[in-house]
Every structure is written in C-alpha cells, then in structure tokens.
Write a protein that holds these residues in place. Structure first.
Motif, PDB file in Angstrom:
ATOM      1  N   LEU A  29       1.358  -1.172  -0.371  1.00  0.00           N
ATOM      2  CA  LEU A  29       0.104   0.589   0.038  1.00  0.00           C
ATOM      3  C   LEU A  29       1.095   0.875  -0.526  1.00  0.00           C
ATOM      4  O   LEU A  29       0.643   2.311  -0.508  1.00  0.00           O
ATOM      5  CB  LEU A  29      -0.981  -0.319   1.294  1.00  0.00           C
ATOM      6  N   ARG A  88      -5.806  -5.077   8.570  1.00  0.00           N
ATOM      7  CA  ARG A  88      -5.945  -4.622   7.179  1.00  0.00           C
ATOM      8  C   ARG A  88      -6.721  -3.248   8.597  1.00  0.00           C
ATOM      9  O   ARG A  88      -6.399  -1.936   8.008  1.00  0.00           O
ATOM     10  CB  ARG A  88      -7.560  -5.297   7.044  1.00  0.00           C
ATOM     11  N   THR A  89      -6.782  -3.062   9.749  1.00  0.00           N
ATOM     12  CA  THR A  89      -7.999  -1.723  10.217  1.00  0.00           C
ATOM     13  C   THR A  89      -6.746  -1.249  10.520  1.00  0.00           C
ATOM     14  O   THR A  89      -6.526   0.272  10.333  1.00  0.00           O
ATOM     15  CB  THR A  89      -8.648  -2.503  11.565  1.00  0.00           C
ATOM     16  N   TYR A  92      -4.810   0.390   7.346  1.00  0.00           N
ATOM     17  CA  TYR A  92      -5.792   1.291   6.564  1.00  0.00           C
ATOM     18  C   TYR A  92      -6.255   2.769   6.897  1.00  0.00           C
ATOM     19  O   TYR A  92      -5.585   3.757   6.661  1.00  0.00           O
ATOM     20  CB  TYR A  92      -7.220   1.039   6.425  1.00  0.00           C
ATOM     21  N   PHE A  95      -3.254   3.912   6.772  1.00  0.00           N
ATOM     22  CA  PHE A  95      -2.405   4.694   5.477  1.00  0.00           C
ATOM     23  C   PHE A  95      -3.173   6.566   5.475  1.00  0.00           C
ATOM     24  O   PHE A  95      -2.895   7.197   5.397  1.00  0.00           O
ATOM     25  CB  PHE A  95      -3.198   3.796   4.628  1.00  0.00           C
TER      26      PHE A  95
END
Length: 102
Positions: A29, A88-89, A92, A95
């Motif tokens: 990412l 994932r949480t 993100y 990010f």
C-alpha cells in the motif's frame, strides 16, 4: 523401578490454536502511494521553484520542498519498509494518518 507413562503434550491433535486474523504487508500500500506522490509532488515543486505558477503555494520554497520530501515521500517509504505484517484495520488507519498529515 516404577516408570511413569510418557505423555506427549505437543501433538497436533491436542493443540488447538486460535485462528489468527489475516495479516497484510504495508509495502503493498505504501510503496505505490509513495511513488505516485513523488510523481505528482516533485514536478510541481520544481515548477514552482523555477518560477512557474504557484499551484500548491507550500511547495514554492526550498523549505516546502524539503518538508514534502521528508514527511510525504520518505515517511511513506519508511512506513512501508518497517510495518511488515499488520491487520487490515491498522494498516488502513496508518495510511489514513499519512494521507491526512497536511
């Protein structure tokens, strides 16, 4: 001599591990985001430094260029390298923090 029966505690049938949440690598990412950011910010910064129209006023000075290099591009590259595996949480969330740093 009396011998005790051997109890094998580490067999596959006796161990039931809890399922782990899937882990995601941050470089998938952050590295493309850093490359896209550099492809956009570097030409804008150079254009404004040589006297072009001020599209992004913060990039018109060498200090603004250095700020975007350190906190924009370099921070994304370092985050992608150091954050190896995370949920994932959390990925993100980090990010989103990088995107909203300005």
């Amino acid at each position: 001599m009396c011998s005790l029966p051997r109890i094998d505690l580490m067999t596959q049938s006796s161990i039931q591990a809890l399922p782990r949440p899937p882990r995601y690598a941050a470089q998938g990412l952050f590295f493309p985001a850093a490359a896209a950011y550099a492809a956009i910010a570097a030409p804008l910064s150079v254009c404004e430094l040589v006297g072009g129209p001020p599209i992004v006023p913060g990039l018109a000075t060498p200090a603004g260029h250095a700020h975007e290099l350190l906190f924009g591009f370099a921070l994304a590259v370092v985050a992608g390298f150091l954050i190896t595996r995370t949920t994932r949480t959390r990925l993100y969330g980090l990010f989103a923090l990088w995107l909203g740093r300005g």
